[in-house]
Design an enzyme around this catalytic site. Sequence first.
Site, short mmCIF file in Angstrom:
data_model
loop_
_atom_site.label_atom_id
_atom_site.label_comp_id
_atom_site.label_asym_id
_atom_site.label_seq_id
_atom_site.Cartn_x
_atom_site.Cartn_y
_atom_site.Cartn_z
N TYR A 144 0.87 -1.11 -0.12
CA TYR A 144 0.03 0.11 0.08
C TYR A 144 1.01 1.09 0.03
O TYR A 144 0.68 1.88 -0.81
CB TYR A 144 -1.02 -0.12 1.08
CG TYR A 144 -1.86 1.05 1.36
CD1 TYR A 144 -2.96 1.21 0.69
CD2 TYR A 144 -1.57 2.24 2.23
CE1 TYR A 144 -3.81 2.23 0.61
CE2 TYR A 144 -2.48 2.94 2.51
CZ TYR A 144 -3.65 3.17 1.43
OH TYR A 144 -4.62 4.13 1.88
N LYS A 148 1.35 3.47 -3.24
CA LYS A 148 0.97 5.20 -3.03
C LYS A 148 2.24 6.02 -3.50
O LYS A 148 1.94 7.14 -4.09
CB LYS A 148 0.23 5.34 -1.97
CG LYS A 148 -1.28 4.72 -1.63
CD LYS A 148 -2.21 5.57 -2.21
CE LYS A 148 -3.58 4.80 -2.21
NZ LYS A 148 -4.59 5.44 -2.69
N ASP A 272 3.10 -0.99 12.10
CA ASP A 272 1.89 -0.31 12.44
C ASP A 272 2.38 1.31 13.00
O ASP A 272 3.15 1.34 14.26
CB ASP A 272 0.96 -0.56 13.76
CG ASP A 272 -0.30 -0.14 13.82
OD1 ASP A 272 -1.04 -1.10 13.54
OD2 ASP A 272 -0.45 1.10 14.16
N PRO A 273 2.47 2.41 12.28
CA PRO A 273 2.89 3.61 12.73
C PRO A 273 2.40 4.13 14.16
O PRO A 273 1.55 3.86 14.66
CB PRO A 273 2.19 4.79 11.80
CG PRO A 273 1.74 3.85 10.85
CD PRO A 273 1.51 2.42 11.14
P1 NAD Z 1 -12.57 1.86 0.21
O1 NAD Z 1 -12.01 0.48 0.44
O2 NAD Z 1 -14.00 1.94 0.80
O3 NAD Z 1 -13.05 2.70 -1.23
C1 NAD Z 1 -12.11 2.07 -2.27
C2 NAD Z 1 -12.69 1.80 -3.49
O4 NAD Z 1 -12.00 1.28 -4.80
C3 NAD Z 1 -13.82 0.54 -3.34
O5 NAD Z 1 -15.18 0.82 -3.61
C4 NAD Z 1 -13.26 -0.56 -4.18
O6 NAD Z 1 -14.16 -1.47 -4.59
C5 NAD Z 1 -12.53 0.11 -5.53
N1 NAD Z 1 -11.47 -0.65 -5.97
C6 NAD Z 1 -10.28 -1.32 -5.36
N2 NAD Z 1 -9.65 -1.50 -6.42
C7 NAD Z 1 -10.06 -1.30 -7.64
C8 NAD Z 1 -9.60 -1.38 -8.82
N3 NAD Z 1 -8.54 -2.33 -9.13
N4 NAD Z 1 -10.37 -1.07 -9.70
C9 NAD Z 1 -11.62 -0.25 -9.52
N5 NAD Z 1 -11.86 -0.19 -8.29
C10 NAD Z 1 -11.55 -0.64 -7.16
O7 NAD Z 1 -11.80 2.96 0.69
P2 NAD Z 1 -11.82 4.34 1.27
O8 NAD Z 1 -11.66 4.70 2.62
O9 NAD Z 1 -12.90 5.06 0.42
O10 NAD Z 1 -10.58 5.08 0.70
C11 NAD Z 1 -10.53 5.54 -0.72
C12 NAD Z 1 -9.22 6.25 -1.23
O11 NAD Z 1 -8.70 7.07 -0.35
C13 NAD Z 1 -8.16 4.99 -1.50
O12 NAD Z 1 -7.28 5.29 -2.48
C14 NAD Z 1 -7.40 4.99 -0.12
O13 NAD Z 1 -6.23 4.69 -0.26
C15 NAD Z 1 -7.34 6.58 0.16
N6 NAD Z 1 -7.20 7.03 1.57
C16 NAD Z 1 -8.41 6.73 2.40
C17 NAD Z 1 -8.05 7.03 3.84
C18 NAD Z 1 -9.19 6.85 4.85
O14 NAD Z 1 -9.08 6.97 6.07
N7 NAD Z 1 -10.39 6.41 4.56
C19 NAD Z 1 -6.78 7.65 4.13
C20 NAD Z 1 -5.83 7.83 3.42
C21 NAD Z 1 -6.28 7.33 1.95
N1 UDP Z 2 -6.38 -0.82 15.54
C1 UDP Z 2 -6.77 -1.40 16.86
N2 UDP Z 2 -7.71 -2.25 16.92
C2 UDP Z 2 -8.61 -2.53 15.82
C3 UDP Z 2 -8.21 -2.19 14.60
C4 UDP Z 2 -7.15 -1.17 14.62
O1 UDP Z 2 -6.07 -0.98 17.85
O2 UDP Z 2 -9.82 -3.28 15.88
C5 UDP Z 2 -5.28 0.02 15.51
C6 UDP Z 2 -4.38 -0.21 14.54
O3 UDP Z 2 -3.28 -1.13 15.06
C7 UDP Z 2 -3.73 1.27 14.30
C8 UDP Z 2 -4.96 2.25 14.58
O4 UDP Z 2 -5.84 1.57 15.16
O5 UDP Z 2 -2.70 1.36 15.27
C9 UDP Z 2 -5.62 2.65 13.16
O6 UDP Z 2 -5.96 1.53 12.32
P1 UDP Z 2 -6.68 1.52 11.05
O7 UDP Z 2 -6.33 0.29 10.54
O8 UDP Z 2 -8.02 2.02 11.13
O9 UDP Z 2 -5.63 2.62 9.91
P2 UDP Z 2 -4.16 2.93 10.04
O10 UDP Z 2 -4.03 4.25 10.24
O11 UDP Z 2 -3.27 2.10 10.70
O12 UDP Z 2 -3.99 2.47 8.27
#
Ligand code: NAD
Ligand code: UDP
Length: 310
Positions: A144, A148, A272-273
Amino acid sequence: MKRILVTGGAGFIGSHLCEKLVKEGNDVVCLDNFFTGSKENIRHLLSYNNFELVRHDITKEYYIEVDQIYNLACPASPPHYQYNPIKTVKTSVLGIINMLGLAKRCKARILQASTSEVYGNPYVHPQKETYWGNVNPIGIRSCYDEGKRVAETLMFDYHRQNNVDIRVIRIFNTYGPNMNKEDGRVVSNFIVQALKNEDITIYGDGSQTRSFCYVSDLVSGMVKMMNNENDFTGPVNLGNPSETTILEFAKYIIELTNSNSKIIFMPLPSDDPLQRKPDISLAKEKLDWEPQVHVREGLLKTIEYFEKII
Ligand code: NAD
Ligand code: UDP
């Protein structure tokens, strides 16, 4: 009115973004392979004339004429992106190459949903965009994180080499309705466990920190970034700087849900950060953006959502 492609549009953040763009009157194409997203998230948009749903995988080329592309397709929760790590790398790398090729051909502006994970386990706190990060290239999160990071590299190479109009945002932990209840992220896990009076699973001792942003705040920042006409490419951090330890967070969820759940401690997954908090001064300066939704308000809305679906 613009023609806009949202990849990953049936996912958690994508579904909120599609809703906002559709309601603003844009012509929106939501593309998704439904790996972690679901039709339920966007079902309410299917009756709009200016909304279209396409099942497609962005590791394969896709042809369409659009003005803007939001590239969100990528599983975001650790259990999901680690389920098939090779596919995760392909989604980030082949996916962004396909989307950048599309942007180049139709002269569309493209926004990449990057992540705070590009900072890895950070030595600089809070994280500023100028920090290059501390990422393990061969660990279980690398598919991941490094995917990215390469996607960001490709965004800037297409920009320099082919003049593609780019925007890069680095999203910090975001939560809200439409999160997949089984995706294993901390907010959904803790709320679902608390609502079912099951044990709350803390990984490690709970001293690691995160900073949680409500989804409507994030989406408004994304749209501002996409539409800024100052040639501000980013990368820019988007997140809420209110930092909490995971232990404090678990206690807060128990309080808000009036739950009888007990806290249990489980092993901390590798890499895990330990701490994470965005410095958002760049977003404030360039986009006049900062989060508006207090964590209590956001969590209550999220709890209400999970109460409905479980
Ligand atoms: P999510 O898993 O709910 O959404 C991702 C979507 O992408 C899903 O609908 C999935 O089906 C689709 N997808 C995955 N692989 C695909 C592919 N090969 N082709 C087409 N569709 C595909 O996650 P989210 O939380 O909504 O995240 C959306 C974006 O934001 C991601 O790129 C994620 O890396 C980024 N992001 C999210 C967070 C967060 O906290 N939610 C934090 C950092 C970055
Ligand atoms: N975490 C936890 N219990 C859970 C799920 C996650 O303690 O059931 C912790 C995880 O180890 C991390 C933080 O919560 O330190 C955030 O996790 P998440 O998977 O939501 O996102 P991340 O920021 O690590 O991508």
